[in-house]
Design a protein around this motif. Sequence first.
Motif, PDB file in Angstrom:
ATOM      1  N   LEU A 845     -56.502  19.550 -24.086  1.00  0.00           N
ATOM      2  CA  LEU A 845     -56.167  18.292 -23.416  1.00  0.00           C
ATOM      3  C   LEU A 845     -55.002  17.600 -24.111  1.00  0.00           C
ATOM      4  O   LEU A 845     -54.089  17.081 -23.457  1.00  0.00           O
ATOM      5  CB  LEU A 845     -57.395  17.370 -23.391  1.00  0.00           C
ATOM      6  N   LEU A 846     -55.030  17.594 -25.443  1.00  0.00           N
ATOM      7  CA  LEU A 846     -53.947  16.965 -26.188  1.00  0.00           C
ATOM      8  C   LEU A 846     -52.622  17.650 -25.910  1.00  0.00           C
ATOM      9  O   LEU A 846     -51.598  16.981 -25.708  1.00  0.00           O
ATOM     10  CB  LEU A 846     -54.256  17.013 -27.690  1.00  0.00           C
ATOM     11  N   ALA A 847     -52.626  18.977 -25.864  1.00  0.00           N
ATOM     12  CA  ALA A 847     -51.395  19.718 -25.579  1.00  0.00           C
ATOM     13  C   ALA A 847     -50.870  19.391 -24.188  1.00  0.00           C
ATOM     14  O   ALA A 847     -49.662  19.210 -23.986  1.00  0.00           O
ATOM     15  CB  ALA A 847     -51.645  21.217 -25.713  1.00  0.00           C
ATOM     16  N   GLY A 848     -51.775  19.301 -23.203  1.00  0.00           N
ATOM     17  CA  GLY A 848     -51.357  18.981 -21.838  1.00  0.00           C
ATOM     18  C   GLY A 848     -50.774  17.592 -21.728  1.00  0.00           C
ATOM     19  O   GLY A 848     -49.725  17.389 -21.094  1.00  0.00           O
ATOM     20  N   VAL A 849     -51.428  16.618 -22.356  1.00  0.00           N
ATOM     21  CA  VAL A 849     -50.958  15.232 -22.299  1.00  0.00           C
ATOM     22  C   VAL A 849     -49.605  15.104 -23.001  1.00  0.00           C
ATOM     23  O   VAL A 849     -48.672  14.461 -22.492  1.00  0.00           O
ATOM     24  CB  VAL A 849     -51.997  14.283 -22.941  1.00  0.00           C
ATOM     25  N   VAL A 850     -49.493  15.718 -24.188  1.00  0.00           N
ATOM     26  CA  VAL A 850     -48.232  15.654 -24.951  1.00  0.00           C
ATOM     27  C   VAL A 850     -47.097  16.271 -24.133  1.00  0.00           C
ATOM     28  O   VAL A 850     -45.994  15.714 -24.058  1.00  0.00           O
ATOM     29  CB  VAL A 850     -48.386  16.383 -26.302  1.00  0.00           C
ATOM     30  N   THR A 851     -47.361  17.404 -23.503  1.00  0.00           N
ATOM     31  CA  THR A 851     -46.325  18.079 -22.715  1.00  0.00           C
ATOM     32  C   THR A 851     -45.863  17.212 -21.556  1.00  0.00           C
ATOM     33  O   THR A 851     -44.652  17.072 -21.296  1.00  0.00           O
ATOM     34  CB  THR A 851     -46.844  19.425 -22.187  1.00  0.00           C
ATOM     35  N   LEU A 852     -46.826  16.618 -20.828  1.00  0.00           N
ATOM     36  CA  LEU A 852     -46.468  15.764 -19.686  1.00  0.00           C
ATOM     37  C   LEU A 852     -45.672  14.538 -20.141  1.00  0.00           C
ATOM     38  O   LEU A 852     -44.665  14.175 -19.525  1.00  0.00           O
ATOM     39  CB  LEU A 852     -47.731  15.324 -18.946  1.00  0.00           C
ATOM     40  N   LEU A 853     -46.117  13.907 -21.218  1.00  0.00           N
ATOM     41  CA  LEU A 853     -45.425  12.713 -21.699  1.00  0.00           C
ATOM     42  C   LEU A 853     -43.997  13.033 -22.127  1.00  0.00           C
ATOM     43  O   LEU A 853     -43.058  12.298 -21.799  1.00  0.00           O
ATOM     44  CB  LEU A 853     -46.199  12.100 -22.869  1.00  0.00           C
ATOM     45  N   ILE A 854     -43.835  14.132 -22.869  1.00  0.00           N
ATOM     46  CA  ILE A 854     -42.490  14.513 -23.311  1.00  0.00           C
ATOM     47  C   ILE A 854     -41.609  14.824 -22.115  1.00  0.00           C
ATOM     48  O   ILE A 854     -40.430  14.445 -22.063  1.00  0.00           O
ATOM     49  CB  ILE A 854     -42.567  15.721 -24.264  1.00  0.00           C
ATOM     50  N   ALA A 855     -42.165  15.537 -21.127  1.00  0.00           N
ATOM     51  CA  ALA A 855     -41.392  15.882 -19.934  1.00  0.00           C
ATOM     52  C   ALA A 855     -40.984  14.635 -19.165  1.00  0.00           C
ATOM     53  O   ALA A 855     -39.841  14.518 -18.702  1.00  0.00           O
ATOM     54  CB  ALA A 855     -42.210  16.817 -19.046  1.00  0.00           C
ATOM     55  N   TRP A 856     -41.903  13.684 -19.023  1.00  0.00           N
ATOM     56  CA  TRP A 856     -41.573  12.442 -18.303  1.00  0.00           C
ATOM     57  C   TRP A 856     -40.503  11.645 -19.053  1.00  0.00           C
ATOM     58  O   TRP A 856     -39.600  11.079 -18.436  1.00  0.00           O
ATOM     59  CB  TRP A 856     -42.830  11.589 -18.140  1.00  0.00           C
ATOM     60  N   LEU A 857     -40.630  11.592 -20.367  1.00  0.00           N
ATOM     61  CA  LEU A 857     -39.620  10.872 -21.150  1.00  0.00           C
ATOM     62  C   LEU A 857     -38.259  11.543 -21.043  1.00  0.00           C
ATOM     63  O   LEU A 857     -37.222  10.876 -20.940  1.00  0.00           O
ATOM     64  CB  LEU A 857     -40.052  10.812 -22.619  1.00  0.00           C
ATOM     65  N   ALA A 858     -38.266  12.883 -21.055  1.00  0.00           N
ATOM     66  CA  ALA A 858     -37.004  13.620 -21.010  1.00  0.00           C
ATOM     67  C   ALA A 858     -36.286  13.447 -19.684  1.00  0.00           C
ATOM     68  O   ALA A 858     -35.053  13.438 -19.623  1.00  0.00           O
ATOM     69  CB  ALA A 858     -37.256  15.103 -21.276  1.00  0.00           C
ATOM     70  N   THR A 859     -37.051  13.319 -18.606  1.00  0.00           N
ATOM     71  CA  THR A 859     -36.435  13.243 -17.271  1.00  0.00           C
ATOM     72  C   THR A 859     -36.438  11.826 -16.710  1.00  0.00           C
ATOM     73  O   THR A 859     -36.005  11.609 -15.579  1.00  0.00           O
ATOM     74  CB  THR A 859     -37.186  14.167 -16.288  1.00  0.00           C
ATOM     75  N   GLY A 860     -36.946  10.874 -17.519  1.00  0.00           N
ATOM     76  CA  GLY A 860     -37.079   9.506 -17.004  1.00  0.00           C
ATOM     77  C   GLY A 860     -35.763   8.884 -16.589  1.00  0.00           C
ATOM     78  O   GLY A 860     -35.667   8.228 -15.549  1.00  0.00           O
ATOM     79  N   TYR A 861     -34.711   9.109 -17.390  1.00  0.00           N
ATOM     80  CA  TYR A 861     -33.420   8.489 -17.092  1.00  0.00           C
ATOM     81  C   TYR A 861     -32.866   8.985 -15.765  1.00  0.00           C
ATOM     82  O   TYR A 861     -32.416   8.191 -14.929  1.00  0.00           O
ATOM     83  CB  TYR A 861     -32.433   8.781 -18.216  1.00  0.00           C
ATOM     84  N   THR A 862     -32.902  10.309 -15.567  1.00  0.00           N
ATOM     85  CA  THR A 862     -32.372  10.875 -14.317  1.00  0.00           C
ATOM     86  C   THR A 862     -33.153  10.361 -13.113  1.00  0.00           C
ATOM     87  O   THR A 862     -32.565   9.989 -12.084  1.00  0.00           O
ATOM     88  CB  THR A 862     -32.444  12.414 -14.364  1.00  0.00           C
ATOM     89  N   SER A 863     -34.484  10.333 -13.232  1.00  0.00           N
ATOM     90  CA  SER A 863     -35.315   9.864 -12.118  1.00  0.00           C
ATOM     91  C   SER A 863     -35.079   8.384 -11.844  1.00  0.00           C
ATOM     92  O   SER A 863     -34.976   7.949 -10.679  1.00  0.00           O
ATOM     93  CB  SER A 863     -36.798  10.106 -12.440  1.00  0.00           C
ATOM     94  N   LEU A 864     -34.998   7.588 -12.915  1.00  0.00           N
ATOM     95  CA  LEU A 864     -34.797   6.151 -12.744  1.00  0.00           C
ATOM     96  C   LEU A 864     -33.422   5.858 -12.156  1.00  0.00           C
ATOM     97  O   LEU A 864     -33.271   4.960 -11.310  1.00  0.00           O
ATOM     98  CB  LEU A 864     -34.941   5.459 -14.104  1.00  0.00           C
ATOM     99  N   LYS A 865     -32.427   6.629 -12.568  1.00  0.00           N
ATOM    100  CA  LYS A 865     -31.079   6.453 -12.029  1.00  0.00           C
ATOM    101  C   LYS A 865     -31.066   6.716 -10.532  1.00  0.00           C
ATOM    102  O   LYS A 865     -30.432   5.990  -9.761  1.00  0.00           O
ATOM    103  CB  LYS A 865     -30.123   7.393 -12.752  1.00  0.00           C
ATOM    104  N   ALA A 866     -31.804   7.765 -10.113  1.00  0.00           N
ATOM    105  CA  ALA A 866     -31.872   8.085  -8.679  1.00  0.00           C
ATOM    106  C   ALA A 866     -32.604   6.996  -7.911  1.00  0.00           C
ATOM    107  O   ALA A 866     -32.227   6.632  -6.786  1.00  0.00           O
ATOM    108  CB  ALA A 866     -32.565   9.436  -8.491  1.00  0.00           C
ATOM    109  N   ALA A 867     -33.676   6.464  -8.537  1.00  0.00           N
ATOM    110  CA  ALA A 867     -34.473   5.444  -7.852  1.00  0.00           C
ATOM    111  C   ALA A 867     -33.709   4.130  -7.701  1.00  0.00           C
ATOM    112  O   ALA A 867     -33.929   3.382  -6.750  1.00  0.00           O
ATOM    113  CB  ALA A 867     -35.772   5.204  -8.619  1.00  0.00           C
ATOM    114  N   ARG A 868     -32.798   3.846  -8.622  1.00  0.00           N
ATOM    115  CA  ARG A 868     -32.051   2.585  -8.595  1.00  0.00           C
ATOM    116  C   ARG A 868     -30.701   2.715  -7.903  1.00  0.00           C
ATOM    117  O   ARG A 868     -29.968   1.723  -7.795  1.00  0.00           O
ATOM    118  CB  ARG A 868     -31.837   2.080 -10.020  1.00  0.00           C
ATOM    119  N   ALA A 869     -30.332   3.921  -7.478  1.00  0.00           N
ATOM    120  CA  ALA A 869     -29.013   4.142  -6.888  1.00  0.00           C
ATOM    121  C   ALA A 869     -28.860   3.360  -5.578  1.00  0.00           C
ATOM    122  O   ALA A 869     -29.827   3.128  -4.842  1.00  0.00           O
ATOM    123  CB  ALA A 869     -28.798   5.632  -6.637  1.00  0.00           C
TER     124      ALA A 869
END
Length: 878
Positions: A845-869
Amino acid sequence: MLSKKEVLFIKSQLRRKRPDSFSLEEEMIDFICCEVENCMDQGHSFDSAVRLTFSEFVADKSNNVETISRKADGSSHMRLLRSYFKVAQRNFVRYHANTVMNLVGLVLGLSSVMVIALYVQYELSFDDFHRDADRVFKVNTIDSMMDQVYHHGGTSPMLLSAVAEEIPQVETVVSVRSISARKPLKAGGNLHFNYQFSFVQEAFFDVLSFPLVKGASEGFFDDPYNVLITENFAARVFDKADPLGQLIAVDQGDKTYEFTVVGVLKDLPENTHFNNDWDAFDLLSSEETYKTITDYQPEWTVNDMNTLTYVKLRNQVDEERVVAQINELLKRRVTEELTYEHYLQPVTDIHLNVRGTGIESEGNVTQVYTFALIGLLILMIACINYINLATAKITIRTKEVGVRKVLGAGRSQFLTQFIIEAFMLSVLAFTSALIIVYATIPLINSTYGLSLSPSVFDSPGLISGLFLTLILMSIVTGGSPGLYLSKFASTDLLKSGFAVGDRKFSMRKILVVFQFGISVSIIICTIVIVGQLSFMQDKALGFDKNGIIYVSVPHTEMGEKGQLLKDVFSDLAAVNSVSLTGSSLATSRLMANNVQIGASEEGSFQLVLPVDFNYEQTMGLELKEGRWFDKEQATDAGMGLIINESFARYFSLDKPLGQKISRWGEEGQVIGVVKDFHFKSLHSEIEPLVMHMNPGYSWNYTNMVLKLNDGDISTTMALLDDAWNQVYPERPFEWSFLDDQLETNYRKETVFASIFKSFAFIAMVVSCLGLLGLVSFSVERKSKEIGVRKVLGASVSSILVMVSKEFSKLILLGFAIAVPFAYFFLEEWLQGFKYRIDIGLSAFLLAGVVTLLIAWLATGYTSLKAARANPVESLRSE
């Protein structure tokens, strides 16, 4: 390459001469710039090259395409290749963000592979530098005396001559006998300690390749008072003076023998089993020397297995046949009951012990292959990144490919173009990774306790493997997008608004799932491995390890000075308690005695530990029943025995107190039972143990163990050093903390965990770079959908969920696939520990949560930029 000013001039000429090509402007400029550069390479000036190019390709609108196609078909392959390289350079600059992400991923992947390649090469290279190493074997022994079986690396010294006489399949046989530093040697006007003196036959250098850097081996064996020394020993003893011709005096028994240094051996390389504590040597002399300075009489018994024996087989001789002949030889020569036999171990297998002979190895073959697999997996992740990021930009490069198709380019040319781009990026990444590895090897060695050297890059096999990897990477990473785009029709590629569909994109999703499956597997393994290491470091061992130091004492002088040293140490206020003992609880080098219970005539080998009256107090042992040794009880020192709980269980002693036990025929009696404590590492189960006192056998005692009071360590050690010098003024004070010794028992696991953590971090970084490619593609493809949703009132958070939902599903799918593989690997790895943690659900569970959080943080800027465009930008053409 053309300057920016020249490119802008060509762009203005194209717009003026071919305004109808405006929609294909970038692709046409690329093509024309390449042709201009080709003309300039042939000696034309820039102005002349521009005029020539435009006169051929732009002036005649009616047959422009045909002219370009005809010229392209008629050009040389070299000219075409130059065009590909130039276009690749422009694409790297034009799509710089994409290039940087690709480059970082490949550099990380290749750096990991290079470091692992160095590690694997080093571990597999042990003792392969000997001439004909594939024919050199060490003779080991299996001793099945009584009810136990022991593997050890020694043989009787009598085996050498017997093998030489009776087994013609053996080309050469040599042995190594050693004496340790019981007394100091005298050289260069000083006394020197801690040396290993070994004795060999003349054929030694024919079997094992240890070259000389000074002197010569010719004539060395003619005089028993000749000696060879290693470079390190020469520097330690003679400093900068020339060692040749120097005299070394060694005390043996009641006599002093003088030896003349006739040669200096090159220091033993790191990658040889002769570097361990038992087999290393500082001085080397002949077997005749050994016979001269000792009155030793060899025997065939198991008590005389103190010689290392090596055989060099003749070409194409069956190893098993020679083993059978050696054991047949034993049956003929050993007159008493034979309780042991021999087998051969390839000298190149000793370090890793890949045949699992039961003799402890310095290396770990499973660890080597595991790291090799991880390196390949990280490289695969990096290659997947390249493919994903390349296909993410397909929508931008469709017109470029369309123009080339119109100009007559075929599938092979598309593949060549993309493979060349991949190759150029791979070469850049390879060069960067090589520089990084060379620069960081000292840091890697110091951090992980390794002995890697960039000199192994000189190996033709390693270089060939890395170059082949580079070529394969280029073909796979460049061929995939090239093959994909080449399948579309040029009319579709040049059509305004054309975008690749989802049908072919399923492979991209599969790659992302595979990529994150690998990353999650490594993270799960890291969590469990670190957990097991913490468990071993924190587990209660049954004794107090804090503030305990072991002092090495010359056992030959223990009877004379041991009690005096103990009294001097005990008088210090910084010392809580002092005890004599035979072995550190961290080294696991306990002796075994033939033990008989009661009146039984059958004995068994059991571990024994010599201690004295203060040992229980010093080590903080806990008695289960009975008492400890008492100075007031006269018989305790000679007959008293204390056993552990495992001993009582092993022999089913319900009432152990008063039980008669004999060791080698000497009768004793159990006076106490201690609770089990870990006198070996947690890799092993607690075994039966007998503790005894041997005041008449001082050679049993080789250590003095001290329990220190709280206080300044540096001050305490200075006081101990002064106390030591009162008793042993000529000997160095050698000591070590018990907790430091215990940590060395788990060095392999510590290194394993540290490297796993590093690889887990690298794998996650590289995977997130690939995920950026997926999000980038998704945002590009759904830009109009996002614009429509925003016009209809969708919130930023709802758009973020929409963008992240797709890749979150892929990560979870990768997690589901990773779990069984990680579980299987960890179960196998944990089998090597008798005391281990359970693989709980929390690690997954810890590995899954850590992976998801890191992935969301890594792609957050691109996703947020698209959402605010601004939706106007994406819907302008509608």
